[in-house]
Structures are given as C-alpha cells and as structure tokens.
Scaffold this motif. Structure first.
Motif, short mmCIF file in Angstrom:
data_model
loop_
_atom_site.label_atom_id
_atom_site.label_comp_id
_atom_site.label_asym_id
_atom_site.label_seq_id
_atom_site.Cartn_x
_atom_site.Cartn_y
_atom_site.Cartn_z
N UNK A 31 -95.13 -13.79 97.00
CA UNK A 31 -94.18 -14.90 97.10
C UNK A 31 -92.83 -14.60 96.50
N UNK A 32 -92.53 -13.30 96.28
CA UNK A 32 -91.21 -12.99 95.75
C UNK A 32 -90.17 -13.46 96.74
N UNK A 33 -89.29 -14.32 96.31
CA UNK A 33 -88.28 -14.79 97.25
C UNK A 33 -86.93 -14.21 96.87
N UNK A 34 -86.02 -14.19 97.80
CA UNK A 34 -84.71 -13.60 97.54
C UNK A 34 -83.91 -14.51 96.62
N UNK A 35 -82.87 -13.94 96.02
CA UNK A 35 -82.05 -14.71 95.09
C UNK A 35 -81.45 -15.91 95.79
N UNK A 36 -80.96 -15.69 97.01
CA UNK A 36 -80.27 -16.81 97.66
C UNK A 36 -81.23 -17.96 97.96
N UNK A 306 -77.74 -18.55 84.06
CA UNK A 306 -77.46 -17.42 83.18
C UNK A 306 -76.08 -16.82 83.48
N UNK A 307 -75.81 -16.63 84.76
CA UNK A 307 -74.51 -16.09 85.18
C UNK A 307 -73.39 -17.04 84.76
N UNK A 308 -73.62 -18.31 84.95
CA UNK A 308 -72.64 -19.34 84.58
C UNK A 308 -72.37 -19.30 83.06
N UNK A 309 -73.42 -19.04 82.30
CA UNK A 309 -73.26 -18.97 80.84
C UNK A 309 -72.36 -17.79 80.47
N UNK A 310 -72.60 -16.65 81.10
CA UNK A 310 -71.74 -15.49 80.84
C UNK A 310 -70.30 -15.82 81.23
N UNK A 339 -78.64 -7.45 89.48
CA UNK A 339 -77.36 -6.79 89.78
C UNK A 339 -76.85 -7.21 91.16
N UNK A 340 -77.78 -7.41 92.09
CA UNK A 340 -77.40 -7.86 93.43
C UNK A 340 -76.79 -9.26 93.34
N UNK A 341 -77.43 -10.10 92.55
CA UNK A 341 -76.93 -11.46 92.34
C UNK A 341 -75.51 -11.43 91.76
N UNK A 342 -75.31 -10.56 90.77
CA UNK A 342 -74.00 -10.46 90.11
C UNK A 342 -72.96 -9.95 91.11
N UNK A 343 -73.35 -8.97 91.89
CA UNK A 343 -72.42 -8.44 92.90
C UNK A 343 -71.98 -9.52 93.88
N UNK A 344 -72.96 -10.31 94.34
CA UNK A 344 -72.64 -11.39 95.30
C UNK A 344 -71.67 -12.39 94.70
N UNK A 345 -71.79 -12.65 93.42
CA UNK A 345 -70.90 -13.62 92.75
C UNK A 345 -69.48 -13.06 92.60
#
Ligand SMILES: C[S@@+](CC[C@H](N)C(=O)[O-])C[C@H]1O[C@@H](n2cnc3c(N)ncnc32)[C@H](O)[C@@H]1O
Length: 373
Positions: A31-36, A306-310, A339-345
C-alpha cells in the motif's frame, strides 16, 4: 504482507505488562502510495484541541478508524480504543491528529528533574536510561500520556498520531553525532532547533558547543518531560554542587550557572504545524540557523507539515541537517521519496553529506534555500 515497524520493547517491560492485544501498527507493503496521493490526504487533517473536547491537553489524541472517531484518555478507554482500532495502517483517508503544541517550562528544582533517573554516558554527553524511565512510569500507573503501554500493546515503536517514537535513541542520531565531530560543525552563537528530538542528543551537542539558543521539539509531551528535559539538565554545568554543601554562596553561584545555561533552552511538544504556529507567535522569534533532525521522514503523510516547518522556521541562510534511513519498510517513507517531495516543492536544494552503507543504508543530507534572497 504486513510488517511491524522496528519492534523493540524491552523484555523486562514485557514482563510488567499485560498485553491487551490488537492495536499493532500493521503496515501493508503493497500500500505504499506516492507523495502526491498522500499530499491530497493532508487537507483532510484534523486538529485535536483541548477546547474542542474539554480535556487536559496532555491526555488528548484522536484516532479515526473507518469513519469511527475514537477519543481516548489515559484510562482503560484508551486501551479499548487501541483494541477496537486494531489496525492502524496508514490509509489514503487516514486522519492525522494535529496535536496542539505547548511549551514546557524548565522546573525550578533541577535536582528533581533527575530524581529516579539512571544516567549513562556517551562520548561527550550524558543521557538518562530510557528503560528505567519506562519502568518507573509503569510503576506510577501511567501519569500523563499513556504512550508506554500503548507502544507495548501495539508492539510498535510508533503509533501514528499517538506516539511517534521519541522514547528511544534511533540509529541515525549516532550518524549525525559522528558527522558533527568529523565535519567540525560549529554551533557557537547559533540558534538551533532539534526537531523531533526524542532524547535530544543532537540539540545537547549544540548546547554544549555554545549555541546561542536551542529549541527542542517532540510530538509527545511525556518524551519532553521524562527524557529530553532530564537529558539537557544532566548536561548542564552543575556537577560539583554536592561538594559545596558548606559553601552556600559558591553553591548558589554554581546552581545559578546551570540555571543560566538552561535559559538558552526551550522545550516544546506537539505536532509540527502547531509547533510552527506557536513559535511564530512569540513576539521576538528569530529564525533558526540550524535545524537538526534525525529519523523524522518515515511517514510520507507528514512531509507537507515537515517541509512547511523548514520553510517557515529556517533562516534564509540557514541549513537543515537531516539523517534518515534509505527506506522505512512498512511505513513507506525514506530518503528518496522525501528528496523527490522536496524537489517538487522547489524551495530547497538538498546535498548528500554522507551515505552509511552498513546494515540498513542511511543518509545524511543538508537542505538549504534554493533562492535565499
Ligand atoms: C523516530 S523518532 C526519532 C527521535 C530522535 N530524533 C532520534 O533520532 O532518536 C521521530 C520523532 O519525530 C517526531 N515526529 C514525528 N512525526 C511528527 C509530527 N507529525 N509532528 C511532530 N513531531 C513528529 C516525534 O516527536 C519523534 O520523536
């Protein structure tokens, strides 16, 4: 196929508890789902507040299961809740509990903080023995958050939205500690955040290295009170006090030195976006020069906050030093997905500082703003 997430409940604790069954963090690798996909779910997040339920903040959490909201306190009700919602799998529709953030005051009587604690030594720092903390809390019949029995009964080191793993020193903390020494990371004069601190060893090294201010954040209130705060107190300069019993002035002076040092530290519990709101509401909040964080990217559901906190708390010229395993089996997160999530942002750039390729592969990365100005 189901997995359990890093199950390491100490044997002696097992003997002191009656398992209540169920409640396991059973995770389905298929059930691993993608970040999006998971990102979509974050908009459905729900905030737990004391106002909402008229309960003491420390005792509050919510777990929703199959549309059946369960509110639990540190009583049998919580165990029943864990039993009835025996499958805490991350789901597309899972509701994250935005546990309200609060600041924890440093007790005036510092000696009391270390009462009944067994202190152990690591190179350059001291820390309390967490098994002893757990045993003592069990004897005291679970004051505050009931995360120890929950962790035990669910056979898991973390229970999503209830207990996020702070009662253990995780492997990557040691990787970051070794990196600090090898890379001669400078803390002097810096404003530092140990995010998802657990035992707080990263922040303690910054504290001992002369950081100007150090903030410690953990999801769970009990972790801050019973482990993080005692660890920081154990590393303050007050060890000679006992010898000065006949020299009250000197004693007072030494004591005040520890208290003075501890003034640089602040302690917070609560969910990341709530923590962000709390610190930003402080009138003279200065952004952090350095955010240290170890083993906090296991759950892709948390990447948004987490990204928003950074983004909101890091100084434009600051950096995040993040340590993580390559992959968290069962939970689905890991360094590549993050890292993929961060790149997309497209806000931060990441740089790999070190890869530790023994046992479970682990990474140290640095994050800095792409466009600091
Ligand atoms: C696996 S533990 C790691 C503890 C410590 N950094 C270490 O390496 O030993 C993950 C930590 O991240 C924090 N955490 C995880 N998810 C969180 C969330 N959504 N909001 C706030 N804190 C969270 C918890 O406080 C927890 O202590």
């Amino acid at each position: 196929m189901t997995f359990q997430f890093n199950f390491t409940i100490e044997d002696h604790l097992e003997n002191e508890l009656t398992p209540h069954g169920g409640g396991a963090l059973a995770l389905d690798s298929s059930k691993e789902s993608s970040v999006s996909e998971r990102e979509k779910g974050k908009h459905r997040d729900k905030k737990c507040s004391t106002e909402q339920f008229d309960l003491p903040q420390d005792h509050l959490w919510e777990h929703k299961s199959e549309g059946n909201a369960a509110l639990s306190q540190d009583t049998d009700i919580s165990l029943n809740t864990a039993n009835s919602s025996s499958n805490l799998e991350p789901r597309e529709n899972s509701q994250l509990c935005l546990r309200v953030a609060k600041e924890h005051a440093i007790p005036k009587d510092l000696k009391k903080v270390l009462e009944n604690k067994v202190i152990e030594t690591l190179p350059g720092l001291q820390h309390v023995n967490i098994s002893v903390v757990k045993t003592n809390l069990l004897k005291e019949n679970f004051p505050g958050e009931n995360i120890i029995s929950k962790s035990f009964s669910s056979h898991s080191d973390l229970i999503t939205g209830v207990y996020e793993g702070g009662l253990k020193i995780w492997e990557c903390t040691f990787d970051l500690l070794a990196y600090f020494t090898k890379a001669k990371v400078k803390f002097a004069g810096k404003k530092v955040l140990d995010l998802g601190c657990g035992s707080g060893l990263l922040g303690i090294i910054a504290f001992k290295g002369g950081a100007k201010e150090i903030h410690f954040q953990d999801y769970n209130s009990m972790v801050i009170d019973e482990v993080t705060l005692p660890n920081v107190v154990a590393n303050a300069t007050w060890e000679d006090e006992e010898n000065d019993i006949n020299e009250p002035d000197v004693k007072r002076c030494r004591k005040s030195k520890a208290t003075q040092e501890l003034c640089k530290c602040q302690f917070f519990s609560g969910e990341w976006s709530e923590f962000c709101k709390l610190v930003l509401s402080e009138k003279i909040f200065e952004k952090y020069d350095l955010i240290l964080t170890s083993e906090t990217i296991y759950n892709p559901d948390y990447y948004g906050p987490l990204h928003e906190t950074f983004l909101r708390l890091l100084d434009k010229n600051g950096r995040v030093l993040l340590a993580s395993k390559a992959h968290y089996f069962g939970v689905g997160g890991g360094i590549h997905l993050f890292q993929k999530f961060v790149e997309e942002k497209n806000v931060f750039e990441t740089r790999t500082l070190k890869i530790i390729d023994e046992g479970l592969k682990r990474f140290l990365i640095e994050m800095t703003f792409k466009y600091p100005s």
